[in-house]
Design a protein around this motif. Structure first.
Motif, PDB file in Angstrom:
ATOM      1  N   LYS A  93      -2.153  -7.957   2.923  1.00 10.86           N
ATOM      2  CA  LYS A  93      -3.236  -7.364   2.149  1.00 10.86           C
ATOM      3  C   LYS A  93      -3.561  -5.959   2.668  1.00 10.86           C
ATOM      4  O   LYS A  93      -3.791  -5.037   1.887  1.00 10.86           O
ATOM      5  CB  LYS A  93      -4.478  -8.252   2.243  1.00 10.86           C
ATOM      6  CG  LYS A  93      -5.587  -7.804   1.351  1.00 10.86           C
ATOM      7  CD  LYS A  93      -6.779  -8.718   1.444  1.00 10.86           C
ATOM      8  CE  LYS A  93      -7.966  -8.110   0.721  1.00 10.86           C
ATOM      9  NZ  LYS A  93      -9.170  -8.933   0.853  1.00 10.86           N
ATOM     10  N   THR A  94      -3.552  -5.810   4.001  1.00 12.44           N
ATOM     11  CA  THR A  94      -3.803  -4.495   4.592  1.00 12.44           C
ATOM     12  C   THR A  94      -2.753  -3.492   4.128  1.00 12.44           C
ATOM     13  O   THR A  94      -3.061  -2.359   3.756  1.00 12.44           O
ATOM     14  CB  THR A  94      -3.783  -4.587   6.130  1.00 12.44           C
ATOM     15  OG1 THR A  94      -4.709  -5.585   6.520  1.00 12.44           O
ATOM     16  CG2 THR A  94      -4.160  -3.256   6.757  1.00 12.44           C
ATOM     17  N   LEU A  95      -1.518  -3.950   4.111  1.00  9.32           N
ATOM     18  CA  LEU A  95      -0.421  -3.109   3.661  1.00  9.32           C
ATOM     19  C   LEU A  95      -0.645  -2.657   2.214  1.00  9.32           C
ATOM     20  O   LEU A  95      -0.558  -1.473   1.876  1.00  9.32           O
ATOM     21  CB  LEU A  95       0.878  -3.906   3.780  1.00  9.32           C
ATOM     22  CG  LEU A  95       2.190  -3.147   3.686  1.00  9.32           C
ATOM     23  CD1 LEU A  95       2.351  -2.245   4.893  1.00  9.32           C
ATOM     24  CD2 LEU A  95       3.353  -4.137   3.620  1.00  9.32           C
ATOM     25  N   TYR A  96      -0.957  -3.634   1.378  1.00 10.76           N
ATOM     26  CA  TYR A  96      -1.174  -3.351  -0.044  1.00 10.76           C
ATOM     27  C   TYR A  96      -2.342  -2.398  -0.238  1.00 10.76           C
ATOM     28  O   TYR A  96      -2.227  -1.369  -0.917  1.00 10.76           O
ATOM     29  CB  TYR A  96      -1.369  -4.683  -0.789  1.00 10.76           C
ATOM     30  CG  TYR A  96      -2.228  -4.635  -2.035  1.00 10.76           C
ATOM     31  CD1 TYR A  96      -2.013  -3.695  -3.042  1.00 10.76           C
ATOM     32  CD2 TYR A  96      -3.239  -5.580  -2.220  1.00 10.76           C
ATOM     33  CE1 TYR A  96      -2.806  -3.670  -4.170  1.00 10.76           C
ATOM     34  CE2 TYR A  96      -4.035  -5.561  -3.351  1.00 10.76           C
ATOM     35  CZ  TYR A  96      -3.831  -4.601  -4.313  1.00 10.76           C
ATOM     36  OH  TYR A  96      -4.616  -4.588  -5.428  1.00 10.76           O
ATOM     37  N   ARG A  97      -3.469  -2.690   0.398  1.00 18.10           N
ATOM     38  CA  ARG A  97      -4.654  -1.882   0.158  1.00 18.10           C
ATOM     39  C   ARG A  97      -4.569  -0.497   0.781  1.00 18.10           C
ATOM     40  O   ARG A  97      -5.177   0.447   0.274  1.00 18.10           O
ATOM     41  CB  ARG A  97      -5.900  -2.617   0.649  1.00 18.10           C
ATOM     42  CG  ARG A  97      -6.222  -3.826  -0.194  1.00 18.10           C
ATOM     43  CD  ARG A  97      -6.569  -3.473  -1.621  1.00 18.10           C
ATOM     44  NE  ARG A  97      -7.977  -3.185  -1.795  1.00 18.10           N
ATOM     45  CZ  ARG A  97      -8.928  -4.104  -1.873  1.00 18.10           C
ATOM     46  NH1 ARG A  97      -8.653  -5.371  -1.805  1.00 18.10           N
ATOM     47  NH2 ARG A  97     -10.165  -3.765  -2.032  1.00 18.10           N
ATOM     48  N   LEU A 118       1.385  -8.885  -3.591  1.00 15.70           N
ATOM     49  CA  LEU A 118      -0.044  -8.627  -3.792  1.00 15.70           C
ATOM     50  C   LEU A 118      -0.255  -7.355  -4.607  1.00 15.70           C
ATOM     51  O   LEU A 118      -1.132  -7.292  -5.475  1.00 15.70           O
ATOM     52  CB  LEU A 118      -0.761  -8.491  -2.445  1.00 15.70           C
ATOM     53  CG  LEU A 118      -0.851  -9.760  -1.600  1.00 15.70           C
ATOM     54  CD1 LEU A 118      -1.597  -9.477  -0.303  1.00 15.70           C
ATOM     55  CD2 LEU A 118      -1.534 -10.876  -2.374  1.00 15.70           C
ATOM     56  N   PHE A 119       0.570  -6.359  -4.334  1.00 14.59           N
ATOM     57  CA  PHE A 119       0.490  -5.116  -5.096  1.00 14.59           C
ATOM     58  C   PHE A 119       0.764  -5.378  -6.577  1.00 14.59           C
ATOM     59  O   PHE A 119       0.046  -4.886  -7.453  1.00 14.59           O
ATOM     60  CB  PHE A 119       1.494  -4.100  -4.537  1.00 14.59           C
ATOM     61  CG  PHE A 119       1.641  -2.858  -5.371  1.00 14.59           C
ATOM     62  CD1 PHE A 119       0.658  -1.890  -5.359  1.00 14.59           C
ATOM     63  CD2 PHE A 119       2.750  -2.672  -6.182  1.00 14.59           C
ATOM     64  CE1 PHE A 119       0.779  -0.742  -6.127  1.00 14.59           C
ATOM     65  CE2 PHE A 119       2.878  -1.531  -6.951  1.00 14.59           C
ATOM     66  CZ  PHE A 119       1.891  -0.569  -6.933  1.00 14.59           C
ATOM     67  N   SER A 120       1.807  -6.177  -6.836  1.00 14.25           N
ATOM     68  CA  SER A 120       2.158  -6.474  -8.235  1.00 14.25           C
ATOM     69  C   SER A 120       1.025  -7.194  -8.947  1.00 14.25           C
ATOM     70  O   SER A 120       0.698  -6.872 -10.094  1.00 14.25           O
ATOM     71  CB  SER A 120       3.421  -7.350  -8.296  1.00 14.25           C
ATOM     72  OG  SER A 120       4.439  -6.759  -7.545  1.00 14.25           O
ATOM     73  N   ILE A 121       0.424  -8.171  -8.243  1.00 20.21           N
ATOM     74  CA  ILE A 121      -0.694  -8.897  -8.854  1.00 20.21           C
ATOM     75  C   ILE A 121      -1.857  -7.936  -9.108  1.00 20.21           C
ATOM     76  O   ILE A 121      -2.465  -7.933 -10.178  1.00 20.21           O
ATOM     77  CB  ILE A 121      -1.152 -10.058  -7.943  1.00 20.21           C
ATOM     78  CG1 ILE A 121      -0.037 -11.096  -7.808  1.00 20.21           C
ATOM     79  CG2 ILE A 121      -2.416 -10.710  -8.503  1.00 20.21           C
ATOM     80  CD1 ILE A 121      -0.287 -12.124  -6.734  1.00 20.21           C
ATOM     81  N   GLY A 122      -2.124  -7.092  -8.116  1.00 20.61           N
ATOM     82  CA  GLY A 122      -3.215  -6.125  -8.239  1.00 20.61           C
ATOM     83  C   GLY A 122      -2.975  -5.158  -9.383  1.00 20.61           C
ATOM     84  O   GLY A 122      -3.880  -4.850 -10.162  1.00 20.61           O
ATOM     85  N   LEU A 123      -1.745  -4.699  -9.509  1.00 18.75           N
ATOM     86  CA  LEU A 123      -1.410  -3.734 -10.551  1.00 18.75           C
ATOM     87  C   LEU A 123      -1.520  -4.366 -11.937  1.00 18.75           C
ATOM     88  O   LEU A 123      -2.072  -3.778 -12.867  1.00 18.75           O
ATOM     89  CB  LEU A 123       0.009  -3.200 -10.330  1.00 18.75           C
ATOM     90  CG  LEU A 123       0.469  -2.095 -11.265  1.00 18.75           C
ATOM     91  CD1 LEU A 123      -0.397  -0.852 -11.096  1.00 18.75           C
ATOM     92  CD2 LEU A 123       1.929  -1.750 -11.024  1.00 18.75           C
TER      93      LEU A 123
END
Lengths: 340, 266
Positions: B75-79, B162-167
């Protein structure tokens, strides 16, 4: 590039906004997501026009007429519901980044610059983005800095600039990559007279000396009168007029006002007890009106399409000894008001 | 040359983003320190709870700590790298996306470099728990240090998922504008849920967290192999493949969403 080559081509542009009816209460977001109720709003209906290279065109219309929506479609921000836009032959909706390199965009209401950083830093970042070589950047900034007086707030953070300074900085930013086309959305909004004048002067120069194609939206009719060769008027999402300002005046046909002052008394060829206004004419086709008359003065309104000013004066000079003549062209604001 | 251009530009944008933040030094420092304190407090609370209950459904304290740490780090990586993708709503409601769209830069790159937030608190917390749990598992002989490269690998694939879900969630904003509640569901709640072994949950919820919102593939599924030797190493590579698929699908969806951007009135 040859002059008179089409730079902006717009064909059958439509934009409908479809917004779901927003729900209220618990889980409003989720319920809105699954709602089937929509409100349709047609912001732009079937607009077509062509702007040639080197043109300076004004795009005017009342609030909510669809001006900004059109500009946003031209710049590739919004995708049209149907119709096509081409900037220099390229479609900004298929090739947004490609077109963006050739465009300069200024939104008067919103800064394009980095709010918390010194003005200079924004230019450094933009130069990176648009791949402007640093020697070229320096050269251009010297030039722009001179023309727009940027040096005095070179190191000030953008958020601390006055509105006039910010607008100058914004316009310089839009010119840094030497674009072919400039879109200006109300660049003089909220500025004082001096600031407006300096910006107009600069835009004029950009167009006449550097040959930039410029499309300008504004509510300031002085902008239009002083800068634009052509105007397009949009109302309720449709183009209601396209052509030169002169033709626009003629088309609307607002009267020219003529004030004539006499030495001493004068004699009008009408009965004394007739109430004004009175229509007079050379013949049945060529008429004008006397709207006011006092002991030494008369006010005439005439449509210059119908009757020549010289003919009126010739006639009036027969009524007494003319001391002074003052002519007022119809106010541009009034013309626009008529069109809206 | 092209890649170099984008990387250079990304670095320039990140730098200016950090410089912008540094204009408000106290806020910047305070924000970073407070975030770290919150993270540590959160961890202490979970440690207390886990310590009380010990193993859950056959998962030891160390194993749960491992899941927790992997999720935190992913999550840290993604955010960190996609800060403002999560905050797209702000751009949609204010029409600020207009400016980004007039520039010859992919919107995603522009969003990823705006308002960058350093997350040392999360990094410290995740790293510490990871070290602690892996150390415990190695001491007990369950895994060897060979698990470390796999772990780092799944932190990255997890970040991509997580990035994909967020996007994808952010993209829905192009239709409905306000997406905070949806984000609570697909991001916050889902991420919190899979900090614990999925076996805790009923089958429907498990399937939801694996199929609909594939957040279960961040820590839980790969740990079946890394910690317990189930299935095989192919599981980890399969997840990497899945992460790439998720990324491609969400990017396509994003591109489509951009054509539906409505801007705001002016």
């Amino acid at each position: 590039m040859k002059p008179s080559q089409p730079m902006i081509e717009v064909c059958g542009l439509h934009k409908q906004f479809k917004t779901p009816v927003v729900k209220e209460g618990r889980f409003a977001g989720l319920r809105t997501l699954f709602t089937r109720e929509y409100r349709m709003k047609e912001a732009v209906k079937d607009i077509s026009f062509t702007i040639s290279q080197g043109d300076f065109v004004g795009y005017i219309g009342p609030n909510g007429a669809g001006k900004s929506t059109t500009i946003k479609m031209l710049t590739g921000i919004l995708h049209p519901s149907s119709g096509e836009v081409k900037i220099g032959g390229i479609n900004p909706h298929h090739n947004r980044r490609h077109v963006a390199k050739r465009l300069g965009v200024v939104f008067g209401q919103r800064s394009q610059l980095w709010w918390d950083l010194p003005v200079k830093d924004s230019y450094d970042i933009l130069a990176h983005m648009y791949k402007v070589a640093s020697s070229e950047k320096e050269k251009r900034l010297d030039e722009l800095g001179e023309l727009l007086d940027l040096k005095e707030f070179w190191l000030t953070p953008v958020r601390k600039l006055s509105l006039g300074q910010r607008m100058r900085a914004d316009i310089a930013a839009s010119m840094l990559h030497d674009p072919d086309v400039l879109f200006l959305d109300e660049p003089t909004i909220g500025l004082d007279v001096t600031a407006k004048r300096s910006i107009r002067g600069f835009l004029k120069k950009l167009n006449s000396e550097y040959g930039k194609t410029i499309l300008l939206t504004t509510h300031d009719m002085d902008d239009i009168e002083q800068l634009c060769q052509r105007v397009m008027v949009i109302n309720h999402g449709k183009l209601s007029y396209e052509g030169t300002i002169g033709n626009l005046r003629d088309k609307i046909g607002l009267p020219t006002r003529i004030h004539v002052t006499f030495h001493g008394t004068y004699q009008m060829p009408i009965p004394k007890d007739l109430s004004l206004p009175v229509e007079l004419g050379l013949d049945a086709e060529h008429t004008f009106q006397i709207v006011e008359a006092s002991s030494h003065e008369i006010h005439i309104e005439a449509n210059r399409q119908q009757v020549k000013a010289m003919d009126i004066l010739r006639m009036v000079s027969g009524w007494g000894e003319v001391a002074d003549i003052h002519m007022e062209e119809p106010d541009f604001e009034d013309i626009i008001h008529r069109i809206y | 040359m092209n890649i170099k251009y984008w990387l250079d530009l990304y670095v320039v944008l990140i730098k200016s983003s950090i410089r912008s933040r540094m204009q408000y030094k106290l806020n910047f420092i305070l924000g970073t320190v407070l975030a770290a304190i919150v993270q540590i407090a959160e961890f202490l609370m979970i440690a207390i709870v886990l310590n009380k209950f010990g193993a859950v459904k056959g998962w030891s304290l160390y194993e749960v700590g491992y899941l927790f740490a992997v999720m935190t780090l992913s999550k840290t990586l993604y955010r960190t790298f996609a800060s403002d993708v999560h905050h797209l709503e702000n751009y949609l409601t204010t029409g600020e996306l207009d400016q980004l769209l007039t520039r010859p830069v992919p919107i995603l790159l522009a969003l990823m470099s705006q308002n960058i937030r350093l997350m040392p608190g999360e990094l410290l917390q995740g790293g510490t728990i990871l070290y602690w749990s892996m150390h415990g598992l190695i001491t007990s002989g369950q895994i060897t240090w060979a698990a470390l490269p796999y772990t780092l690998f799944i932190i990255v694939t997890g970040g991509v998922i997580l990035f994909s879900i967020g996007l994808a969630t952010a993209t829905i904003g192009f239709w409905i504008t306000r997406i905070d509640e949806l984000q609570t569901l697909t991001e916050d709640a889902a991420q919190t849920a899979v900090r614990y072994p999925l076996v805790l949950y009923p089958v429907w919820l498990r399937s939801l967290l694996l199929i609909v919102i594939p957040v279960g593939f961040v820590g839980y599924v790969p740990s079946l192999f890394i910690l317990r030797g189930e299935y095989g190493a192919w599981l980890v590579y399969g997840i990497a493949f899945l992460a790439v698929i998720c990324l491609i699908v969400s990017l396509k969806f994003w591109k489509f969403g951009l054509t539906r951007y409505q801007s705001t009135g002016s």
